[in-house]
Motif scaffolding. Structure first.
Motif, PDB file in Angstrom:
ATOM      1  N   TYR A  76       0.813  -0.828  -0.339  1.00 34.61           N
ATOM      2  CA  TYR A  76      -0.422  -0.085  -0.520  1.00 34.61           C
ATOM      3  C   TYR A  76       0.934   1.016   0.230  1.00 34.61           C
ATOM      4  N   GLY A  77       0.345   1.987  -0.811  1.00 39.88           N
ATOM      5  CA  GLY A  77       1.492   3.266  -0.643  1.00 39.88           C
ATOM      6  C   GLY A  77       0.471   4.120  -0.636  1.00 39.88           C
ATOM      7  N   ASN A  78       1.193   5.780  -0.786  1.00 41.82           N
ATOM      8  CA  ASN A  78       0.439   6.669  -0.375  1.00 41.82           C
ATOM      9  C   ASN A  78      -0.913   7.223  -0.259  1.00 41.82           C
ATOM     10  N   ARG A  79      -1.770   6.799  -1.449  1.00 41.75           N
ATOM     11  CA  ARG A  79      -2.633   7.006  -1.927  1.00 41.75           C
ATOM     12  C   ARG A  79      -3.847   5.739  -0.778  1.00 41.75           C
ATOM     13  N   SER A  80      -3.824   5.357   0.045  1.00 40.38           N
ATOM     14  CA  SER A  80      -4.580   4.522   0.709  1.00 40.38           C
ATOM     15  C   SER A  80      -4.139   4.228   2.211  1.00 40.38           C
ATOM     16  N   MET A  81      -5.099   4.670   2.933  1.00 37.33           N
ATOM     17  CA  MET A  81      -5.891   4.633   4.527  1.00 37.33           C
ATOM     18  C   MET A  81      -4.271   3.915   5.126  1.00 37.33           C
ATOM     19  N   ALA A  82      -3.631   3.173   4.520  1.00 36.04           N
ATOM     20  CA  ALA A  82      -2.802   2.149   5.707  1.00 36.04           C
ATOM     21  C   ALA A  82      -1.364   3.547   5.354  1.00 36.04           C
ATOM     22  N   HIS A  83      -1.209   4.532   4.950  1.00 34.83           N
ATOM     23  CA  HIS A  83      -0.212   5.443   4.745  1.00 34.83           C
ATOM     24  C   HIS A  83      -0.579   6.850   5.767  1.00 34.83           C
ATOM     25  N   PRO A  84      -1.592   7.249   6.181  1.00 40.04           N
ATOM     26  CA  PRO A  84      -2.146   7.880   7.032  1.00 40.04           C
ATOM     27  C   PRO A  84      -1.659   7.103   8.439  1.00 40.04           C
ATOM     28  N   GLN A  85      -2.459   5.775   8.740  1.00 45.36           N
ATOM     29  CA  GLN A  85      -3.190   4.868   9.602  1.00 45.36           C
ATOM     30  C   GLN A  85      -0.980   4.956  10.377  1.00 45.36           C
ATOM     31  N   LEU A  86      -0.616   4.500   9.188  1.00 41.01           N
ATOM     32  CA  LEU A  86       1.038   4.222   9.974  1.00 41.01           C
ATOM     33  C   LEU A  86       2.322   5.156  10.558  1.00 41.01           C
ATOM     34  N   ALA A  87       1.553   6.650   9.847  1.00 36.91           N
ATOM     35  CA  ALA A  87       1.849   7.789  10.252  1.00 36.91           C
ATOM     36  C   ALA A  87       1.588   7.704  11.652  1.00 36.91           C
ATOM     37  N   ALA A  88       0.380   7.763  12.194  1.00 35.22           N
ATOM     38  CA  ALA A  88      -0.302   8.290  13.325  1.00 35.22           C
ATOM     39  C   ALA A  88       0.429   8.021  14.412  1.00 35.22           C
ATOM     40  N   ALA A  89       0.445   6.106  14.316  1.00 38.12           N
ATOM     41  CA  ALA A  89       1.039   5.115  14.749  1.00 38.12           C
ATOM     42  C   ALA A  89       2.606   5.360  15.008  1.00 38.12           C
ATOM     43  N   GLY A  90       3.147   6.281  14.291  1.00 38.64           N
ATOM     44  CA  GLY A  90       4.346   6.822  14.648  1.00 38.64           C
ATOM     45  C   GLY A  90       5.544   5.580  13.567  1.00 38.64           C
ATOM     46  N   PHE A  91       5.147   5.546  12.456  1.00 35.30           N
ATOM     47  CA  PHE A  91       5.738   5.078  11.815  1.00 35.30           C
ATOM     48  C   PHE A  91       5.835   5.879  10.538  1.00 35.30           C
ATOM     49  N   THR A  92       7.530   5.324   9.330  1.00 33.74           N
ATOM     50  CA  THR A  92       7.787   5.609   8.075  1.00 33.74           C
ATOM     51  C   THR A  92       6.438   4.421   7.295  1.00 33.74           C
ATOM     52  N   ASN A  93       6.007   5.002   6.538  1.00 34.29           N
ATOM     53  CA  ASN A  93       5.867   3.612   5.782  1.00 34.29           C
ATOM     54  C   ASN A  93       6.586   3.567   4.188  1.00 34.29           C
ATOM     55  N   VAL A  94       7.562   2.329   4.119  1.00 35.02           N
ATOM     56  CA  VAL A  94       8.834   2.502   3.820  1.00 35.02           C
ATOM     57  C   VAL A  94       8.445   2.320   1.798  1.00 35.02           C
TER      58      VAL A  94
END
Length: 332
Positions: free
Chosen positions: A227-245
């Protein structure tokens, strides 16, 4: 750099496979502002199409599971007169599951690729005023011919979407609040979710920087999808303190090779699925050739969760955020 797979093909597979078309993220809160005391007729934009409601819908056909938590939060889930497809109990509390059980089911007939199998005639026979979700073979135009409105999730627009944020959750709630004449309830629901989002973000402040990837493994062979930056996965990871690779990929979801995953080597992995056993989903990833070199696999930093805990943007995405933060040690 990355292989691409269009949202038209992936959306039915990855979202309990209940719909194959969708709408633009920019459409979710669009439309004419309600005029007059009651606010109807109300016209909103969905998939680039005007959808007009003469009054709040009283009969809903649920052909996807994602909107349930919004309908419940607005107090209108009892307007669902039929449902089709899978509604996993893990998504909902006891009261919501009881309400879902009381809705007439047209079955969970899915083909081998996970598409909901249901005819237009079957839907029409139930006389809904609003259909949520469009399975294969069911079109907005075909339903409109008999006076039935349809709405689908903004994130699945076949024309593509912009980068997704938690604002998409709140905008979808606001839209449903307008459609059902429950704007106060929508504001309350959104406010509670904002508080939960803030609580998670504050809990991870100061945590050492770590990376993550959200994947949809292919059980039975193949490396699956990321999942890239146009998925809900991207802000979800950011809010949890992670950088989406894969945060530099301007796609919602795309086919990923094991080599790309190994090169990215995320610290943690979130694996999504729509059915089957979580252990089988995990095994599908960890048994790939070369997967044993991934630090997330070596350290067993893997969370398997149902798809709607991430996508599409709904209150379930907030629960998914909390699950990610809890599993990977918020604040550590």
């Amino acid at each position: 750099m990355y292989a691409r797979r269009g949202p038209r093909l992936l959306a039915p597979l990855l979202t309990l496979a209940l719909f194959a078309t969708a709408c633009a993220a920019g459409d979710s809160g669009g439309g004419d502002a309600p005029a007059g005391g009651a606010g109807f007729p109300l016209t909103v934009r969905n998939c680039g199409t005007d959808v007009t409601f003469d009054a709040p819908p009283e009969r809903i056909a649920l052909l996807e599971s994602a909107p349930v938590t919004i309908l419940h939060g607005l107090g209108v889930l009892d307007r669902a007169v039929l449902r089709a497809g899978a509604f996993p109990e893990e998504y909902y509390d006891a009261g919501t599951n009881a309400a879902i059980a009381g809705i007439e089911s047209l079955g969970e007939d899915l083909d081998e690729s996970g598409h909901l199998q249901i005819s237009r005639e079957t839907i029409i026979a139930q006389e809904p005023e609003l259909v949520l979700g469009l399975p294969d073979g069911i079109t907005r135009e075909g339903l409109a011919e008999v006076g039935i409105n349809a709405l689908v999730q903004p994130v699945y627009c076949p024309d593509g979407v912009d980068a997704t944020t938690f604002d998409d959750v709140y905008e979808q709630i606001e839209l449903y609040g307008r459609i059902f004449g429950r704007t106060d309830e929508a504001a309350t629901l959104a406010a509670g979710l904002r508080e939960r989002e803030t609580a998670v973000e504050e809990s991870v402040e100061g945590r050492p920087e770590r990376t993550a990837a959200v994947l949809y493994p292919t059980v039975g062979g193949g490396s699956g999808y990321a999942y890239g930056n146009r998925s809900m996965a991207h802000p979800q990871l950011a809010a949890a303190g992670f950088t989406n690779v894969f945060g530099d990929v301007d796609e919602r979801v795309f086919e990923v090779t094991t080599e790309q995953l190994v090169a990215a080597d995320p610290d943690v992995l979130v694996l999504l699925h729509v059915d089957g056993e979580p252990d089988d989903v995990k095994d599908a990833l960890v048994t790939l050739p070369g997967a044993d070199t991934l630090r997330a696999v070596r350290d067993d930093e893997i969370l398997v969760q149902l798809f709607n805990f991430t996508e599409p943007p709904t209150p379930l995405s907030m629960t998914g955020l909390e699950r990610i933060a809890d599993r990977f040690g918020a604040g550590r």
